[in-house]
Design an enzyme around this catalytic site. Structure first.
Site, short mmCIF file in Angstrom:
data_model
loop_
_atom_site.label_atom_id
_atom_site.label_comp_id
_atom_site.label_asym_id
_atom_site.label_seq_id
_atom_site.Cartn_x
_atom_site.Cartn_y
_atom_site.Cartn_z
N GLU A 72 -2.58 -0.35 -2.14
CA GLU A 72 -2.67 -0.64 -3.55
C GLU A 72 -2.77 0.41 -4.58
O GLU A 72 -2.42 0.42 -5.65
CB GLU A 72 -3.46 -1.77 -3.57
N CYS A 104 -9.84 -2.60 -3.36
CA CYS A 104 -8.56 -2.67 -3.79
C CYS A 104 -8.52 -3.98 -4.72
O CYS A 104 -7.63 -3.99 -5.66
CB CYS A 104 -7.69 -2.68 -2.77
#
Length: 389
Positions: A72, A104
């Site tokens: 991510e 994340c």
């Protein structure tokens, strides 16, 4: 394995509520990105991320190796301000805890994405749905389970290790066209693109026996950029060929596992000859030597689990490995997957060894696939825990 995915992983999962066929397409792209790091991420899973805004991909990323940022983060960096209001496709639930990298889920919240599509929930209890909850609490729309089977197949070794506290084990062996288990005619060559080279790339370790290394295999993958597996030699004695390729640790690490009696015999024998022990000679070459009270598959896998390994290739190509590790118990310790190499030879009534000894009889394989590679037929299947009826 050409794609590295199980048959189930190649099939499209039913779309969950709120998902579209386009979501499935972008998730497949995320999985393709994830697999760029094959063999490099343990003890973490392979994860990919694609960020889409107004029908255009604005960010891509994958987790390259443990300790590096997650998928991510790379995708958000590429997307920049375009991530605001966009849809993020992540093959595994975004983490929600601080480990070697920040969570994340929080990064996606800060980027103000509008929607997150998750392939599968993370089995790690540190995550286990908490990442999804964080996103939802921030007002982000979340869809879970798009291409779920594909995403779970991509992270199958990680899932298995988290749930069972054991590495995922694949058993490899060679048989003839008329069903004989071949030992002396098995192959350990690993040319680029071969099934064996790809298996070595995909697994964190390969387990062989001292008999196997008499043929002097390198046990190295030839795939470009491959992270080489830990080469584990299970030895009944330390009377080992020191000049073997396996004991050259400049290209890959090697671990020798034996029992206390073998260590004692080695010390006594070399002491009488005023010679350096084999254990000492191996260690001087960078080889790790571990003595166990009882050498069996369960104990070996426990050790490899502690080393952070997700996947192990149990290579019985050149030796009846049960003679070293005991009957193969098809439970948590494995194997979970079987890779049979069918060689184009006929041997009649001769065989170099009996069939495998399992603790359970009448075992069934599921998700069986076949293919040809380098003049041999490869049959792969996953061990079913259900009894054959």
């Amino acid at each position: 394995m050409d794609s590295g995915l199980s048959e189930a992983g190649r099939e499209s999962s039913p779309l969950p509520e709120g998902a579209t066929p386009q979501d499935a397409e972008y998730m497949r792209m995320a999985v393709e990105l994830a697999r760029k790091a094959v063999g490099h991420t343990s003890p973490n899973p392979m994860v990919g991320c694609v960020i889409v805004k107004d029908g255009q991909i604005v960010g891509r990323g994958f987790h390259p190796k443990a300790g590096e940022p997650h998928a991510e983060v790379f995708a958000l960096r590429e997307a920049g301000k375009a991530a605001q209001g966009a849809t993020a496709y992540v093959s595994l639930e975004p983490c929600n805890h601080t480990g070697r990298t920040p969570p994340c889920s929080q990064a996606l919240v800060r980027a103000r994405v509008g929607r997150v599509v998750v392939g599968t929930v993370d089995p790690n209890p540190l995550v286990g749905g908490k990442g999804v909850q964080t996103l939802q609490k921030a007002g982000i729309k979340v869809v879970v389970g798009v291409e779920e089977a594909l995403c779970q197949a991509t992270a199958e070794a990680f899932f298995h290790r988290i749930v069972t506290k054991k590495p995922f084990v694949s058993l490899r062996y060679t048989i003839s066209m008329d069903g004989a288990v071949l030992r002396s005619q098995g192959t350990t060559s690993a040319e680029a693109g071969s099934n064996y080279s790809i298996l070595l790339q995909e697994n964190d370790a390969v387990i062989v026996t001292d008999k196997c290394i008499l043929g002097n295999p390198k046990l190295l993958s030839s795939e470009a950029g491959a992270k080489q597996p830990l080469r584990v030699v299970v030895a009944k004695s330390l009377a080992l060929p020191l000049d073997s390729h396996v004991f050259d640790t400049s290209s890959a690490p090697t671990l020798v596992i034996t029992d206390a009696n073998a260590i004692s015999t080695d010390l006594q024998s070399n002491s009488r000859q005023s010679a350096e022990s084999m254990e000492s000679l191996l260690r001087s070459r960078g080889v790790d030597v571990v003595a166990m009270n009882e050498v069996n598959l369960d104990a070996v896998l426990d050790l490899l689990y502690q080393k952070g390994l997700n996947s192990v290739l149990l290579d019985s190509t050149l030796c009846n490995i049960e003679n070293y590790l005991g009957p193969l118990a098809l439970s948590e310790q494995g194997p979970q997957k079987v890779v049979a190499v069918i060689s184009p030879v006929l041997v009649g009534n001769r065989t170099d060894g009996p069939g495998f000894q399992f603790e359970d009889d009448n075992l069934k394989l599921e998700r069986v696939t076949t293919k040809t590679c380098g003049g041999v037929v490869i049959v792969e299947g996953y061990v079913s825990k259900r009894p054959v009826t």
